[in-house]
Design a protein around this motif. Structure first.
Motif, PDB file in Angstrom:
ATOM      1  N   ASP A  95       0.832  -1.205   0.000  1.00 10.53           N
ATOM      2  CA  ASP A  95       0.000   0.000   0.000  1.00 10.53           C
ATOM      3  C   ASP A  95       0.862   1.249   0.000  1.00 10.53           C
ATOM      4  N   TYR A  96       1.947   1.234   0.826  1.00 12.24           N
ATOM      5  CA  TYR A  96       2.830   2.398   0.870  1.00 12.24           C
ATOM      6  C   TYR A  96       3.446   2.669  -0.508  1.00 12.24           C
ATOM      7  N   VAL A  97       3.872   1.606  -1.176  1.00  8.27           N
ATOM      8  CA  VAL A  97       4.485   1.767  -2.491  1.00  8.27           C
ATOM      9  C   VAL A  97       3.467   2.302  -3.502  1.00  8.27           C
ATOM     10  N   LYS A  98       2.228   1.797  -3.436  1.00  6.38           N
ATOM     11  CA  LYS A  98       1.192   2.280  -4.352  1.00  6.38           C
ATOM     12  C   LYS A  98       0.916   3.766  -4.124  1.00  6.38           C
ATOM     13  N   ILE A  99       0.883   4.176  -2.824  1.00  8.80           N
ATOM     14  CA  ILE A  99       0.640   5.593  -2.521  1.00  8.80           C
ATOM     15  C   ILE A  99       1.775   6.447  -3.064  1.00  8.80           C
ATOM     16  N   ALA A 100       3.019   6.005  -2.847  1.00 10.44           N
ATOM     17  CA  ALA A 100       4.169   6.767  -3.335  1.00 10.44           C
ATOM     18  C   ALA A 100       4.161   6.845  -4.862  1.00 10.44           C
ATOM     19  N   HIS A 101       3.838   5.713  -5.511  1.00  7.50           N
ATOM     20  CA  HIS A 101       3.799   5.701  -6.975  1.00  7.50           C
ATOM     21  C   HIS A 101       2.701   6.619  -7.502  1.00  7.50           C
ATOM     22  N   SER A 102       1.515   6.580  -6.854  1.00  7.03           N
ATOM     23  CA  SER A 102       0.415   7.441  -7.267  1.00  7.03           C
ATOM     24  C   SER A 102       0.771   8.918  -7.082  1.00  7.03           C
ATOM     25  N   SER A 103       1.448   9.249  -5.977  1.00  5.71           N
ATOM     26  CA  SER A 103       1.845  10.633  -5.739  1.00  5.71           C
ATOM     27  C   SER A 103       2.855  11.103  -6.776  1.00  5.71           C
ATOM     28  N   ALA A 104       3.814  10.242  -7.115  1.00  4.60           N
ATOM     29  CA  ALA A 104       4.802  10.603  -8.132  1.00  4.60           C
ATOM     30  C   ALA A 104       4.146  10.790  -9.493  1.00  4.60           C
ATOM     31  N   GLU A 105       3.169   9.929  -9.825  1.00  4.80           N
ATOM     32  CA  GLU A 105       2.438  10.080 -11.088  1.00  4.80           C
ATOM     33  C   GLU A 105       1.654  11.396 -11.103  1.00  4.80           C
ATOM     34  N   GLY A 106       1.079  11.764  -9.941  1.00  8.57           N
ATOM     35  CA  GLY A 106       0.369  13.033  -9.848  1.00  8.57           C
ATOM     36  C   GLY A 106       1.285  14.213 -10.069  1.00  8.57           C
ATOM     37  N   LEU A 107       2.497  14.145  -9.487  1.00  8.59           N
ATOM     38  CA  LEU A 107       3.476  15.217  -9.686  1.00  8.59           C
ATOM     39  C   LEU A 107       3.882  15.309 -11.149  1.00  8.59           C
ATOM     40  N   LEU A 108       4.077  14.167 -11.781  1.00  7.50           N
ATOM     41  CA  LEU A 108       4.431  14.154 -13.200  1.00  7.50           C
ATOM     42  C   LEU A 108       3.294  14.721 -14.050  1.00  7.50           C
ATOM     43  N   SER A 109       2.040  14.414 -13.678  1.00  5.05           N
ATOM     44  CA  SER A 109       0.894  14.939 -14.417  1.00  5.05           C
ATOM     45  C   SER A 109       0.836  16.458 -14.334  1.00  5.05           C
ATOM     46  N   ILE A 110       1.127  17.017 -13.142  1.00  8.30           N
ATOM     47  CA  ILE A 110       1.151  18.482 -12.988  1.00  8.30           C
ATOM     48  C   ILE A 110       2.243  19.079 -13.860  1.00  8.30           C
ATOM     49  N   LEU A 111       3.425  18.449 -13.863  1.00  8.33           N
ATOM     50  CA  LEU A 111       4.528  18.935 -14.693  1.00  8.33           C
ATOM     51  C   LEU A 111       4.137  18.932 -16.169  1.00  8.33           C
ATOM     52  N   ASN A 112       3.500  17.848 -16.614  1.00  4.92           N
ATOM     53  CA  ASN A 112       3.086  17.769 -18.018  1.00  4.92           C
ATOM     54  C   ASN A 112       2.037  18.824 -18.357  1.00  4.92           C
ATOM     55  N   ASP A 113       1.096  19.083 -17.414  1.00  7.43           N
ATOM     56  CA  ASP A 113       0.078  20.113 -17.647  1.00  7.43           C
ATOM     57  C   ASP A 113       0.718  21.483 -17.808  1.00  7.43           C
ATOM     58  N   ILE A 114       1.695  21.786 -16.947  1.00  7.93           N
ATOM     59  CA  ILE A 114       2.352  23.097 -17.028  1.00  7.93           C
ATOM     60  C   ILE A 114       3.084  23.240 -18.348  1.00  7.93           C
ATOM     61  N   LEU A 115       3.778  22.186 -18.782  1.00  2.00           N
ATOM     62  CA  LEU A 115       4.503  22.241 -20.055  1.00  2.00           C
ATOM     63  C   LEU A 115       3.541  22.373 -21.225  1.00  2.00           C
ATOM     64  N   ASP A 116       2.443  21.615 -21.195  1.00  2.00           N
ATOM     65  CA  ASP A 116       1.460  21.706 -22.275  1.00  2.00           C
ATOM     66  C   ASP A 116       0.858  23.099 -22.335  1.00  2.00           C
ATOM     67  N   PHE A 117       0.512  23.658 -21.167  1.00  2.00           N
ATOM     68  CA  PHE A 117      -0.077  24.993 -21.135  1.00  2.00           C
ATOM     69  C   PHE A 117       0.896  26.025 -21.683  1.00  2.00           C
ATOM     70  N   SER A 118       2.178  25.884 -21.320  1.00  2.00           N
ATOM     71  CA  SER A 118       3.192  26.816 -21.816  1.00  2.00           C
ATOM     72  C   SER A 118       3.325  26.708 -23.329  1.00  2.00           C
ATOM     73  N   LYS A 119       3.339  25.486 -23.865  1.00  2.00           N
ATOM     74  CA  LYS A 119       3.467  25.301 -25.309  1.00  2.00           C
ATOM     75  C   LYS A 119       2.246  25.847 -26.051  1.00  2.00           C
ATOM     76  N   ILE A 120       1.063  25.685 -25.458  1.00  2.00           N
ATOM     77  CA  ILE A 120      -0.149  26.174 -26.113  1.00  2.00           C
ATOM     78  C   ILE A 120      -0.147  27.696 -26.159  1.00  2.00           C
ATOM     79  N   THR A 121       0.170  28.341 -25.023  1.00  2.00           N
ATOM     80  CA  THR A 121       0.177  29.803 -24.995  1.00  2.00           C
ATOM     81  C   THR A 121       1.251  30.382 -25.907  1.00  2.00           C
ATOM     82  N   ALA A 122       2.351  29.641 -26.115  1.00  2.00           N
ATOM     83  CA  ALA A 122       3.416  30.110 -27.007  1.00  2.00           C
ATOM     84  C   ALA A 122       3.191  29.673 -28.446  1.00  2.00           C
ATOM     85  N   HIS A 123       2.044  28.999 -28.719  1.00  2.00           N
ATOM     86  CA  HIS A 123       1.691  28.526 -30.066  1.00  2.00           C
ATOM     87  C   HIS A 123       2.780  27.592 -30.620  1.00  2.00           C
ATOM     88  N   LYS A 124       3.339  26.749 -29.760  1.00  2.00           N
ATOM     89  CA  LYS A 124       4.380  25.825 -30.183  1.00  2.00           C
ATOM     90  C   LYS A 124       3.914  24.365 -30.143  1.00  2.00           C
TER      91      LYS A 124
END
Length: 631
Positions: free
Chosen positions: A293-322
């Protein structure tokens, strides 16, 4: 000649004549620079199209441009000698000669388009398009004072360019011809607006000068007014300077932001690869229920952090029309089914039923961007699950209209969740916005997901919306128009996506990676797949290893000390024996910004995998390049 091109409509008074003379002066003021620029571009065009055009044609056209150049230079020189003696340049013969030569220059460019735009010479065609587009756009500030002259100057080359594009036939050339026509209309409109603004400014300027001259003979009150007008003019100049400086600062900040995001993306993804990779390896070990359970929680949290990072990058690319969309065959049915499989556990954890209704008329394969389509649906579905405490989440795919070549789809994600009030719905797709500020604390999230989804749907040429009532659930929908893949594309996709054998992979791998943690994680994953692995800490050691041993595949990091992955790949490809079996080199890198994949392929790599690396994706990718054990 000036009467033909001069279209200023003003009263026949002293100021009107001054405006006409000033417009002509503006044309002549850039005579030397414009003539030299045209000659340089002429020589550049000759150099670029020389391989596909007969020499006598090149020499004849260039000779004509040189003759025009010298005539224009002589006319400008004559004008500058006479302008101090004559206050009305519109009456000078040298001015008329210069205008004739400008018009003839445009005609020569049009003739050059017809002569130099050769079939099956892509680079030379692009050179002609590039130079003509730059030339006509750059002429706006120079020739817009006489907009009819500018119209003739740009129409002379652009209309022949659109014509030769249409003559070549084919969808690509037809699209390019349409773009040239739209570009021509835009230039003409821009020049007209610029001339109107310039004429208005000149009329105001000369009217003010006349008024000041009259007021100068009046009382001290008039002198005070003149001083006030001068102060206001200086303030406007100062304001203009501040605006230019602010623009430069904003552009520098934008560049700094892009560089910062690229660096931070790389620096965050590198340790994230170690975290997620180690957790994946740990999940394959024997653990008790609590540890699991601890490993699943840690993995889920890391995936959530990665999802936030991807959202920020996607938003930046969209606003820059890239952000660029792919156009490849994909199965929407498969995308929906995979997402349901992926998110079923998340729904079951909240006792929410997750199901799908897919229209039987849905074609097997569509042409589009499956990654971005998956991103749209996963945002809709995860939001629906997040805000639904009981009941169900249902995904619907409806064919609004279906033809042999195109299909219009409506995708809906319906839930029985908390719902959204009408006044909040209009702001729901804005950046960093949620229906209620308290939902951020209760449910989490950055408020970027739906903003990104809206931009993606609009980029695909579709519509997006929401229907909801508080306490009655919500329906998030989008309508999209997709081309249908033909039979050849469907066969190719089935071959590409054929299920791989689950046996152990066979092969000797060279892992080129400078990070010790990532070396360990990747090495363990590869060993678990049945592969033997050698390590190299940088590109230089990788080249040494490749010279000493024969490997079946190379996993190459991009940013490394001594010699990076791009340089190492280019160096190896230059030494690779002609006719020998090509060694697959796959980029496994934390560089995940737009264009990084293409950069790797241009360096000579064969495929690309962004960090953090998921074991399943790595296994699938390697399965495309390595044999699988029958056992």
């Amino acid at each position: 000649m000036l009467r033909l091109f001069f279209d200023h409509r003003g009263q026949d008074n002293e100021n009107s004549n001054r405006v006409k003379n000033e417009l002509v002066r503006l044309i002549l003021a850039s005579g030397y620079f414009g003539s030299i620029t045209a000659l340089i571009l002429s020589v550049a065009l000759i150099v670029m199209v020389r391989p596909v055009v007969a020499p006598y044609v090149l020499h004849g056209w260039l000779a004509g441009m040189i003759v025009i150049f010298f005539i224009k230079i002589a006319a400008v020189f004559s004008y500058r000698k006479k302008k101090d003696k004559n206050s009305a340049p519109i009456t000078l013969s040298c001015v008329h000669v210069y205008i004739y030569m400008l018009f003839l220059t445009g005609v020569m460019w049009g003739l050059g388009v017809i002569l130099f735009f050769k079939p099956n010479a892509i680079m030379e065609q692009m050179a002609v398009i590039f130079i003509i587009a730059g030339l006509t756009a750059g002429a706006i500030p120079v020739l817009s004072p006489l907009r009819k002259l500018y119209h003739a100057y740009v129409l002379a080359p652009l209309l022949p360019l659109a014509y030769v594009l249409l003559q070549h036939g084919g969808q690509y050339y037809e699209i390019m011809a349409s773009i040239i026509v739209l570009y021509t209309l835009m230039l003409i409109k821009s020049a007209s607006r610029m001339q109107e603004a310039l004429v208005t400014a000149l009329e105001m300027r000369f009217a003010n000068e006349t008024l000041v001259a009259n007021l100068r003979q009046a009382s001290e009150e008039s002198e005070a007014l003149n001083l006030e007008l001068f102060t206001e003019n200086e303030r406007r100049k100062s304001t203009e300077g501040e605006l230019v400086q602010a623009r430069d600062v904003a552009e520098a900040a934008s560049r700094a932001k892009d560089e910062f995001l690229a660096n931070m993306s790389h620096e965050i993804r590198t340790p994230m690869n170690g975290i997620l990779g180690t957790l994946q390896l740990l999940q394959d070990t024997k653990m008790d229920a609590v540890q699991s359970d601890y490993v699943k929680i840690a993995h889920s949290s890391a995936e959530g952090l990665l999802s936030i990072l991807n959202d920020i990058l996607d938003f930046s690319k969209i606003t820059a029309h890239k952000l660029l969309l792919e156009a490849i065959p994909f199965s929407l049915r498969t995308v929906v089914e995979e997402l349901l499989t992926l998110l079923t556990c998340q729904a079951q954890a909240k006792n929410v039923a997750l199901s799908a209704e897919i229209d039987p008329q849905l074609p097997a394969l569509l042409i589009g961007d499956p990654t971005r389509m998956r991103q749209v649906l996963i945002n809709f579905i995860t939001n629906a699950i997040k805000f639904t405490e009981k009941g169900e989440v249902r995904v619907r795919v409806q064919c609004l209209s279906a033809f042999a070549s195109r299909v219009i789809l409506r995708l809906e994600v319906c839930d029985t969740g908390i719902g959204i009030s009408p006044e909040k719905q209009k702001d729901l797709f804005l950046s960093f916005t949620q229906a209620d500020g308290s939902t951020t604390r209760k449910y989490g999230g950055t408020g970027l997901g739906l903003a990104i989804v809206r931009q993606l749907v609009l980029m695909m040429g579709g519509q997006i919306g929401v229907e909801s009532e508080p306490g009655q659930g919500s329906v998030f929908w989008c309508e999209l128009d997709f081309p249908v893949a033909d039979l050849c594309e469907q066969a190719e996709d089935q071959k590409k996506n054929a299920p791989q054998s689950e046996g152990a992979l066979q092969g000797h791998i060279l892992l080129v990676e400078d990070n010790k943690v990532n070396q360990m994680v990747a090495g363990k994953m590869l060993a678990a797949m049945g592969l033997t692995v050698d390590l190299a800490e940088n590109g230089e050691k990788a080249l040494t290893a490749l010279a000493e041993k024969r490997y079946d595949l190379v996993l190459m990091d991009c940013q490394m000390p001594v010699l990076d992955g791009y340089q190492a790949t280019r160096s190896f490809r230059s030494r690779e024996q002609q006719g020998a079996k090509r060694l697959p080199i796959i980029a496994m890198t934390a560089n995940a910004m737009e264009g990084d994949r293409q950069k790797c392929l241009e360096a000579g790599m064969d495929d690309y995998l962004a960090k953090p690396v998921k074991k399943e994706l790595l296994r699938k990718l390697l399965g495309q390049w390595l044999p699988v054990s029958s056992a």
